[in-house]
Write a protein that holds these residues in place. Sequence first.
Motif, PDB file in Angstrom:
ATOM      1  N   CYS A   1      47.818  36.077  39.040  1.00 58.77           N
ATOM      2  CA  CYS A   1      46.351  36.027  39.070  1.00 58.77           C
ATOM      3  C   CYS A   1      45.743  37.412  39.300  1.00 58.77           C
ATOM      4  CB  CYS A   1      45.885  35.060  40.147  1.00 58.77           C
ATOM      5  SG  CYS A   1      46.158  33.328  39.723  1.00 58.77           S
ATOM      6  N   LYS A   2      46.459  38.298  39.965  1.00 57.77           N
ATOM      7  CA  LYS A   2      45.961  39.649  40.175  1.00 57.77           C
ATOM      8  C   LYS A   2      45.883  40.428  38.868  1.00 57.77           C
ATOM      9  CE  LYS A   2      48.773  41.269  43.292  1.00 57.77           C
ATOM     10  NZ  LYS A   2      49.345  42.141  44.341  1.00 57.77           N
ATOM     11  N   CYS A   3      46.624  39.968  37.852  1.00 56.57           N
ATOM     12  CA  CYS A   3      46.665  40.670  36.570  1.00 56.57           C
ATOM     13  C   CYS A   3      45.626  40.160  35.578  1.00 56.57           C
ATOM     14  CB  CYS A   3      48.056  40.527  35.936  1.00 56.57           C
ATOM     15  SG  CYS A   3      49.421  41.082  36.974  1.00 56.57           S
ATOM     16  N   ILE A   4      44.863  39.144  35.977  1.00 52.91           N
ATOM     17  CA  ILE A   4      43.912  38.525  35.066  1.00 52.91           C
ATOM     18  C   ILE A   4      42.670  39.393  34.917  1.00 52.91           C
ATOM     19  CG2 ILE A   4      42.332  36.570  34.779  1.00 52.91           C
ATOM     20  CD1 ILE A   4      45.150  35.913  34.080  1.00 52.91           C
ATOM     21  N   ASP A   5      42.215  39.543  33.687  1.00 55.08           N
ATOM     22  CA  ASP A   5      40.976  40.260  33.409  1.00 55.08           C
ATOM     23  C   ASP A   5      39.795  39.438  33.909  1.00 55.08           C
ATOM     24  OD1 ASP A   5      38.985  41.831  32.443  1.00 55.08           O
ATOM     25  OD2 ASP A   5      39.424  41.547  30.317  1.00 55.08           O
TER      26      ASP A   5
ATOM     27  N   LEU B   1      32.369  30.929  42.301  1.00 61.76           N
ATOM     28  CA  LEU B   1      33.807  31.070  42.482  1.00 61.76           C
ATOM     29  C   LEU B   1      34.585  30.195  41.508  1.00 61.76           C
ATOM     30  CD1 LEU B   1      36.367  31.960  44.011  1.00 61.76           C
ATOM     31  CD2 LEU B   1      35.919  30.100  45.635  1.00 61.76           C
ATOM     32  N   THR B   2      34.114  28.953  41.326  1.00 62.52           N
ATOM     33  CA  THR B   2      34.835  27.997  40.480  1.00 62.52           C
ATOM     34  C   THR B   2      34.806  28.367  39.002  1.00 62.52           C
ATOM     35  OG1 THR B   2      32.830  26.638  40.393  1.00 62.52           O
ATOM     36  CG2 THR B   2      34.493  26.071  42.051  1.00 62.52           C
ATOM     37  N   GLU B   3      33.989  29.356  38.612  1.00 60.91           N
ATOM     38  CA  GLU B   3      33.922  29.784  37.224  1.00 60.91           C
ATOM     39  C   GLU B   3      34.734  31.043  36.975  1.00 60.91           C
ATOM     40  OE1 GLU B   3      29.859  30.196  36.063  1.00 60.91           O
ATOM     41  OE2 GLU B   3      29.339  28.117  36.516  1.00 60.91           O
ATOM     42  N   LYS B   4      35.361  31.565  37.984  1.00 65.91           N
ATOM     43  CA  LYS B   4      36.153  32.790  37.842  1.00 65.91           C
ATOM     44  C   LYS B   4      37.522  32.473  37.247  1.00 65.91           C
ATOM     45  CE  LYS B   4      33.905  35.113  41.739  1.00 65.91           C
ATOM     46  NZ  LYS B   4      33.230  36.117  40.896  1.00 65.91           N
ATOM     47  N   PRO B   5      37.977  33.273  36.254  1.00 69.06           N
ATOM     48  CA  PRO B   5      39.286  33.018  35.630  1.00 69.06           C
ATOM     49  C   PRO B   5      40.434  32.951  36.629  1.00 69.06           C
ATOM     50  CG  PRO B   5      38.060  34.621  34.346  1.00 69.06           C
ATOM     51  CD  PRO B   5      37.270  34.390  35.601  1.00 69.06           C
ATOM     52  N   LYS B   6      40.381  33.787  37.669  1.00 68.08           N
ATOM     53  CA  LYS B   6      41.459  33.778  38.656  1.00 68.08           C
ATOM     54  C   LYS B   6      41.525  32.439  39.389  1.00 68.08           C
ATOM     55  CE  LYS B   6      41.656  38.755  39.531  1.00 68.08           C
ATOM     56  NZ  LYS B   6      41.526  39.842  40.530  1.00 68.08           N
ATOM     57  N   PHE B   7      40.359  31.912  39.723  1.00 67.94           N
ATOM     58  CA  PHE B   7      40.327  30.633  40.420  1.00 67.94           C
ATOM     59  C   PHE B   7      40.830  29.517  39.505  1.00 67.94           C
ATOM     60  CE2 PHE B   7      38.359  26.636  41.623  1.00 67.94           C
ATOM     61  CZ  PHE B   7      38.567  26.592  42.993  1.00 67.94           C
ATOM     62  N   ILE B   8      40.351  29.495  38.269  1.00 72.19           N
ATOM     63  CA  ILE B   8      40.751  28.449  37.319  1.00 72.19           C
ATOM     64  C   ILE B   8      42.257  28.503  37.072  1.00 72.19           C
ATOM     65  CG2 ILE B   8      40.518  27.637  34.942  1.00 72.19           C
ATOM     66  CD1 ILE B   8      37.618  28.655  35.020  1.00 72.19           C
TER      67      ILE B   8
END
Length: 398
Positions: free
Chosen positions: A125-129, A137-144
């Motif tokens: 998840c740290k590598c996600i753009d 928060l719930t719309e963030k790619p890392k969270f999803i």
Amino acid sequence: MAAFGIATGGGNWFSALALGVTLLKCLLIPTYHSTDFEVHRNWLAITHSLPISQWYYEATSEWTLDYPPFFAWFEYALSHVAKYFDQEMLNVRNLNYSSPRTLLFQRFSVIFTDALFVYAVHECCKCIDGKKAGKELTEKPKFILSVLLLWNFGLLIVDHIHFQYNGFLSGLMLLSIARFFQKRHMEGAFLFAVLLHFKHIYLYIAPAYGVYLLRSYCFTANKPEPTASSLLPTLPLQEGPLPRILGSKLLGFVQCFGQSAVRHRLLSVGKAVDASIFLILTTTGHYSLFPLLFTAAELPIKILLMLLFTIYSISSLKTLFRKEKPLFNWMETFYLLGLGPLEVFCEFVFPFTSWNLKYPFIPLLLTSVYCAVGITYAWFKLYVSVLTDPPVGKTKKQ
């Protein structure tokens, strides 16, 4: 778990997700378990009671030790904890042995070793753009992505009901991929080599790793390498696509699907087309796991968990790509909706027909054929996407 928190300004939400799914796994401890439970109990007994020279020759049980050496040593290490729960489970001649303490130990061993999977998800998840990140928060790619990986329906029912250690092994695989994103290629290659010594089924992925390492590590003198932040959402075939190559394979059995679905989650938050492919693959593939849990007590559990996971997957990815075209066309929508009537027929209608006694295999046949169509379609769509995407840094016109 606090060490796994990803800073987002809203607290350690990653820790909360990991803790929540861990509690759910604990609730699944009393559920049905398959013959794999006895397989691994026997391997604990073999590695604990016999000298190394006999590990791969012991045949008192039909479930002989047939995994590579690292997994045998893994069982050996677990056995030294198991003896404090119930010494009798480590007797090779106690075939089909089970006790409340044995059940607790085996279930908790899977939950405990899943810590590696949690850490690997954190690293991925740290590598996600984060360019597509919304305000919430719930719309963030890392969270999803964290939810899609940590709350993976397939791993939950295969590992924590049916009984396996796929979470631990998937953790090794994801961690090796994360190290590639972080340009720590030697670590990534080493972790994959370790994974091969745990389970030989991963051998067919080796060519993909070899191609990627040649392109991104061995032959990089005059070619700039993509950054970790852009690697996940933009990898095309021409630029050494480890996740796409890893995801592009046919499924011969349940464990292959589990590995594929876990890897393809990495792509699902990058591009709308990949999100569409992921949703078709994972929804169809997860439903194909239903026959593994054939007992009545687990029926509401598997239906409820899959519904919750599927609804979240579709709604979250639709929100992430709401400015782009719909994720499904009419044909894909019709196909996915067809899983509902299929389940109703197989579980609630067919058992009361006259065919139930004469042709009991029909529900399994229908499930296999229907799911095979969806999974094959997903792979075909993936190949089309891979071959038609422009290289990184180039437009389609160029």
